[in-house]
Design an enzyme around this catalytic site. Structure first.
Site, PDB file in Angstrom:
ATOM      1  N   GLU A  21      56.604 -60.552 -23.197  1.00 17.50           N
ATOM      2  CA  GLU A  21      57.045 -60.306 -24.510  1.00 17.50           C
ATOM      3  C   GLU A  21      58.226 -59.331 -24.691  1.00 17.50           C
ATOM      4  OE1 GLU A  21      53.427 -60.783 -27.114  1.00 17.50           O
ATOM      5  OE2 GLU A  21      52.752 -62.326 -26.192  1.00 17.50           O
ATOM      6  N   GLU A  79      59.101 -67.102 -31.030  1.00 12.38           N
ATOM      7  CA  GLU A  79      57.674 -67.209 -31.771  1.00 12.38           C
ATOM      8  C   GLU A  79      58.325 -66.930 -33.557  1.00 12.38           C
ATOM      9  OE1 GLU A  79      54.447 -66.722 -30.030  1.00 12.38           O
ATOM     10  OE2 GLU A  79      53.234 -67.343 -31.638  1.00 12.38           O
TER      11      GLU A  79
HETATM   12  O1  KIV Z   1      50.723 -67.903 -24.727  1.00  8.86           O
HETATM   13  C1  KIV Z   1      51.289 -68.787 -25.520  1.00  8.86           C
HETATM   14  O2  KIV Z   1      51.104 -70.439 -25.566  1.00  8.86           O
HETATM   15  C2  KIV Z   1      52.328 -68.879 -25.672  1.00  8.86           C
HETATM   16  C3  KIV Z   1      53.230 -69.882 -26.875  1.00  8.86           C
HETATM   17  C4  KIV Z   1      52.716 -69.674 -28.198  1.00  8.86           C
HETATM   18  C5  KIV Z   1      54.614 -69.990 -26.424  1.00  8.86           C
HETATM   19  O3  KIV Z   1      52.971 -68.152 -25.588  1.00  8.86           O
END
Ligand code: KIV
Length: 259
Positions: free
Chosen positions: A116, A183
């Protein structure tokens, strides 16, 4: 190598050929096998694992050991799909830890890793790519930052945030990401990013104009009725159906009908 295995280049090529990417999460062998059989090209062993499997309130509790355990289980399904694994919270704070932990997820069976952030982690992304590991970005609402942000908020409404998202998306492209998850980004900004960058955007709660969509599979299947999310309309009421079948079996056992 399996010649039919989906590669990061195949995922990138889907954007070029205008084919939308359907991506879902899996955390174990049976779901990975099932999604692969249905033809999902991109399966994410997400750190949503923390909430939907391990019972934590958010993703910040997920460890490298948890991720490795579940990536190994998913990889035993030997999917043709590209198997992408999340680098969990605090596993990529430094360049050496990012590379070391990305290598551990690959050793567990992942084909690529996701983390991220944009500029904030760009040295880590470059180093992961230099190590030859395919990388998928994740911008917008960053669940690993939920505690410091105090909740799950839509991103891109304010102009500085909008500009920062564009700059982060550009930076991830330059650093060598093959795709980026968007997201909870406001749909016009997600559309702008999708039109601007050459790699696919895979949206979750970011509107219809991304190059693909991803969902947490238990949300899609209605397996977690105690969570309700604005951006997901479950396509099945799996929890209700499972309860009904289990109740029927209990009734059979108590009435001595079960063998
Ligand atoms: O951890 C996850 O499932 C994700 C999705 C929400 C894209 O990063």
């Amino acid at each position: 190598m399996n010649p039919t295995k989906t590669t990061p280049d195949d995922i990138r090529g889907m954007k070029q050929s205008g084919k939308k990417i359907a991506a879902l999460t899996a955390y174990d062998f049976p779901m990975t096998k099932l999604l692969d059989q249905v033809g999902i090209p991109f399966i994410l062993v997400g750190d949503s694992l923390g909430m939907v499997v391990l019972g934590f309130p958010d993703t910040t509790h997920v460890t490298m050991a948890d991720m490795e355990h579940h990536v190994r289980a998913a990889a035993r399904a030997k999917p043709k799909s590209l198997l992408v694994a999340d680098l969990p919270f605090r596993s990529y704070e430094t360049v050496p830890s990012a590379v070391e932990n990305a290598k551990r997820l690959l050793a567990a069976g992942a084909d690529a890793v996701k983390a991220e952030g944009g500029h904030a982690i760009i040295e880590q992304v470059r180093a992961i790519r230099v190590a030859g590991i395919p990388f998928c970005g994740h911008l917008g609402m960053l669940p690993q930052h939920v505690l410091e942000e105090g909740g799950y908020r839509i991103k891109g409404k304010k102009e500085p945030e909008h500009q920062a998202l564009l700059a982060d998306a550009d930076a991830l492209v330059t650093a060598g990401a093959f795709a980026v998850v968007l997201e909870l980004i406001t749909p016009p900004v997600a559309k702008e990013i999708s039109g601007r960058i050459p790699i696919p955007t895979i949206g979750i709660g970011a509107g219809p104009d991304c190059d693909g969509q991803i969902l947490v599979t238990p949300d899609l299947l209605g397996m977690l009725p105690w969570f309700s999310l604005k951006h997901v309309m479950p396509k099945l009421n799996a929890a209700e159906q499972m309860r009904a079948v289990i109740q029927e079996w209990i009734d059979d056992v108590t009435a001595a009908r079960a063998k």
